[in-house]
Design a protein around this motif. Structure first.
Motif, mmCIF file in Angstrom:
data_model
loop_
_atom_site.group_PDB
_atom_site.id
_atom_site.type_symbol
_atom_site.label_atom_id
_atom_site.label_comp_id
_atom_site.label_asym_id
_atom_site.label_seq_id
_atom_site.Cartn_x
_atom_site.Cartn_y
_atom_site.Cartn_z
ATOM 1 N N PRO A 94 0.225 -1.116 0.026
ATOM 2 C CA PRO A 94 0.226 0.362 0.157
ATOM 3 C C PRO A 94 0.762 1.113 -0.359
ATOM 4 N N ALA A 95 2.183 0.903 0.923
ATOM 5 C CA ALA A 95 2.489 2.052 0.814
ATOM 6 C C ALA A 95 3.433 2.758 -0.767
ATOM 7 N N MET A 96 3.742 1.940 -1.101
ATOM 8 C CA MET A 96 4.111 1.235 -2.906
ATOM 9 C C MET A 96 3.465 2.314 -3.980
ATOM 10 N N ILE A 97 1.660 1.974 -3.469
ATOM 11 C CA ILE A 97 0.866 2.413 -3.843
ATOM 12 C C ILE A 97 0.821 3.872 -4.209
ATOM 13 N N LEU A 98 0.717 3.968 -2.678
ATOM 14 C CA LEU A 98 0.204 5.779 -2.714
ATOM 15 C C LEU A 98 1.250 6.483 -2.969
ATOM 16 N N ILE A 99 2.651 5.666 -3.214
ATOM 17 C CA ILE A 99 3.945 7.136 -3.920
ATOM 18 C C ILE A 99 3.365 7.046 -5.508
ATOM 19 N N LEU A 100 3.033 6.209 -5.857
ATOM 20 C CA LEU A 100 2.845 6.361 -7.317
ATOM 21 C C LEU A 100 1.686 6.816 -7.324
ATOM 22 N N ILE A 101 0.875 7.297 -6.177
ATOM 23 C CA ILE A 101 -0.450 8.100 -7.122
ATOM 24 C C ILE A 101 -0.243 9.615 -6.762
ATOM 25 N N ALA A 102 0.906 9.603 -5.129
ATOM 26 C CA ALA A 102 1.551 11.480 -4.867
ATOM 27 C C ALA A 102 2.402 11.500 -6.371
ATOM 28 N N LEU A 103 3.045 11.344 -6.632
ATOM 29 C CA LEU A 103 4.008 11.644 -7.242
ATOM 30 C C LEU A 103 3.493 11.947 -8.691
ATOM 31 N N PRO A 104 2.861 11.558 -9.172
ATOM 32 C CA PRO A 104 2.152 12.438 -10.361
ATOM 33 C C PRO A 104 1.139 13.446 -10.167
ATOM 34 N N SER A 105 0.339 13.668 -9.218
ATOM 35 C CA SER A 105 -0.618 14.309 -8.334
ATOM 36 C C SER A 105 0.079 15.926 -7.878
ATOM 37 N N LEU A 106 2.217 15.831 -7.322
ATOM 38 C CA LEU A 106 2.291 16.741 -7.286
ATOM 39 C C LEU A 106 3.044 16.938 -7.851
ATOM 40 N N ARG A 107 3.048 16.365 -8.825
ATOM 41 C CA ARG A 107 3.641 17.240 -11.098
ATOM 42 C C ARG A 107 2.655 17.890 -10.800
ATOM 43 N N ILE A 108 1.398 17.405 -11.065
ATOM 44 C CA ILE A 108 0.419 18.320 -11.871
ATOM 45 C C ILE A 108 0.120 19.462 -10.981
ATOM 46 N N LEU A 109 0.289 19.096 -9.394
ATOM 47 C CA LEU A 109 -0.477 20.650 -8.803
ATOM 48 C C LEU A 109 0.595 21.783 -9.014
ATOM 49 N N TYR A 110 2.248 21.191 -8.906
ATOM 50 C CA TYR A 110 3.028 22.802 -9.499
ATOM 51 C C TYR A 110 3.107 22.824 -10.777
ATOM 52 N N LEU A 111 2.594 22.062 -11.488
ATOM 53 C CA LEU A 111 2.401 22.952 -13.128
ATOM 54 C C LEU A 111 1.476 23.255 -13.167
ATOM 55 N N MET A 112 0.270 22.754 -12.165
ATOM 56 C CA MET A 112 -1.262 24.582 -12.401
ATOM 57 C C MET A 112 -0.094 25.458 -11.762
ATOM 58 N N ASP A 113 0.423 25.760 -10.899
ATOM 59 C CA ASP A 113 0.662 26.605 -9.963
ATOM 60 C C ASP A 113 1.797 27.869 -10.887
ATOM 61 N N GLU A 114 2.620 26.803 -12.086
ATOM 62 C CA GLU A 114 3.334 27.567 -13.182
ATOM 63 C C GLU A 114 2.770 28.763 -13.709
ATOM 64 N N ILE A 115 3.328 29.943 -13.564
ATOM 65 C CA ILE A 115 2.862 31.277 -13.640
ATOM 66 C C ILE A 115 3.804 31.503 -14.528
ATOM 67 N N ASN A 116 4.428 31.457 -16.203
ATOM 68 C CA ASN A 116 6.073 31.888 -16.671
ATOM 69 C C ASN A 116 5.231 33.044 -18.260
ATOM 70 N N ASP A 117 5.817 33.628 -17.924
ATOM 71 C CA ASP A 117 5.360 35.016 -18.528
ATOM 72 C C ASP A 117 4.041 35.075 -20.158
ATOM 73 N N PRO A 118 2.974 35.447 -19.165
ATOM 74 C CA PRO A 118 1.993 35.715 -19.994
ATOM 75 C C PRO A 118 1.438 36.612 -20.429
ATOM 76 N N HIS A 119 1.196 35.982 -21.822
ATOM 77 C CA HIS A 119 1.026 37.359 -23.044
ATOM 78 C C HIS A 119 0.535 37.244 -22.776
ATOM 79 N N LEU A 120 -1.487 37.917 -21.658
ATOM 80 C CA LEU A 120 -2.237 38.755 -21.775
ATOM 81 C C LEU A 120 -2.564 38.299 -20.657
ATOM 82 N N THR A 121 -2.965 39.669 -20.029
ATOM 83 C CA THR A 121 -3.801 39.059 -18.356
ATOM 84 C C THR A 121 -5.212 39.846 -18.748
#
Length: 230
Positions: A69-96
């Protein structure tokens, strides 16, 4: 957009939403495999009268059902954290664009332009043109260029609202006195529908969001016309 009897998500119109769909399928497959295993064990325990004395007291099995179960939780948590950081990323927007929630409509301000802003009200059912969607169409759409990073600044004037467009993978609370921000990229031209996703009063169901993604040339023509009308 969503259609009757739809079981899955809407088609992705942004890279972040595509990532969310992949993560959903990944997590759902893990849940399906776990459910299948548990169901098999339950059926096996009910249907057989045999008992394995090594299963009743086995150090190896206890180690397996602790580590697995610990390995399964890691398999779910790692991609989840990656997407969370991607959603917060704001790089040089062309329009606000600043979106402000009111009871019960949205107003938009294109802050990169001197005087480009408008209110967006739902079109009443009796005024809909053929082919328009009830409770989803607005008199003014938020127009954006395709394949350009867009930053949305979101706030509210009166009560809590939430600016949400499922196809773009965007959902951000609009809080009075606070400025939240999020970003997205529309990967293809189209019209994408959303609604306020925070209960905000009697007409909460009647403040839709319509985002129209167009090529850059068409966006420039639209902004010029809007500035001339202003």
């Amino acid at each position: 957009m969503a259609h009757p009897s739809q079981l899955g998500f809407q088609d992705a119109a942004s890279p972040v939403m595509e990532e969310l769909l992949h993560f959903h399928d990944h997590a759902l497959m893990i849940v399906f495999l776990i459910s299948t295993l548990v169901l098999y064990i339950i059926v096996a325990m009910i249907s057989t009268k045999l008992t394995n004395k090594y299963i009743l007291d086995s150090q190896e099995i206890e180690i397996i059902w602790t580590i697995l179960p610990a390995m399964i939780l890691i398999l779910i948590a790692l991609p989840s954290l990656r997407i969370l950081y991607l959603m917060d990323e704001i790089n040089d927007p062309h329009l606000t664009i600043k979106a402000v929630g009111h009871q019960w409509y949205w107003s938009y301000e294109y802050t990169d332009y001197e005087d480009l802003g408008f209110d967006s009200y739902m079109i009443p059912t009796q005024d809909l043109a053929p082919g328009q969607f009830r409770l989803l169409e607005t008199d003014h759409r938020m127009v954006i260029p395709v394949e350009s990073p867009i930053r949305i600044l979101i706030s509210a004037e009166d009560v809590l609202h939430s600016w949400a467009v499922p196809s773009l993978g965007v959902k951000m609370d609009a809080v009075p006195g606070r400025l939240n921000q999020t970003a997205f990229i529309a990967s293809r031209p189209g019209v994408f529908y959303g609604q306020c996703s925070e209960i905000c009063g009697a007409n909460h169901s009647f403040m839709p969001i319509v985002v129209e993604a167009v090529p850059l040339e068409h966006f420039e023509n639209w902004s010029s016309l809007m500035l001339e009308d202003a």
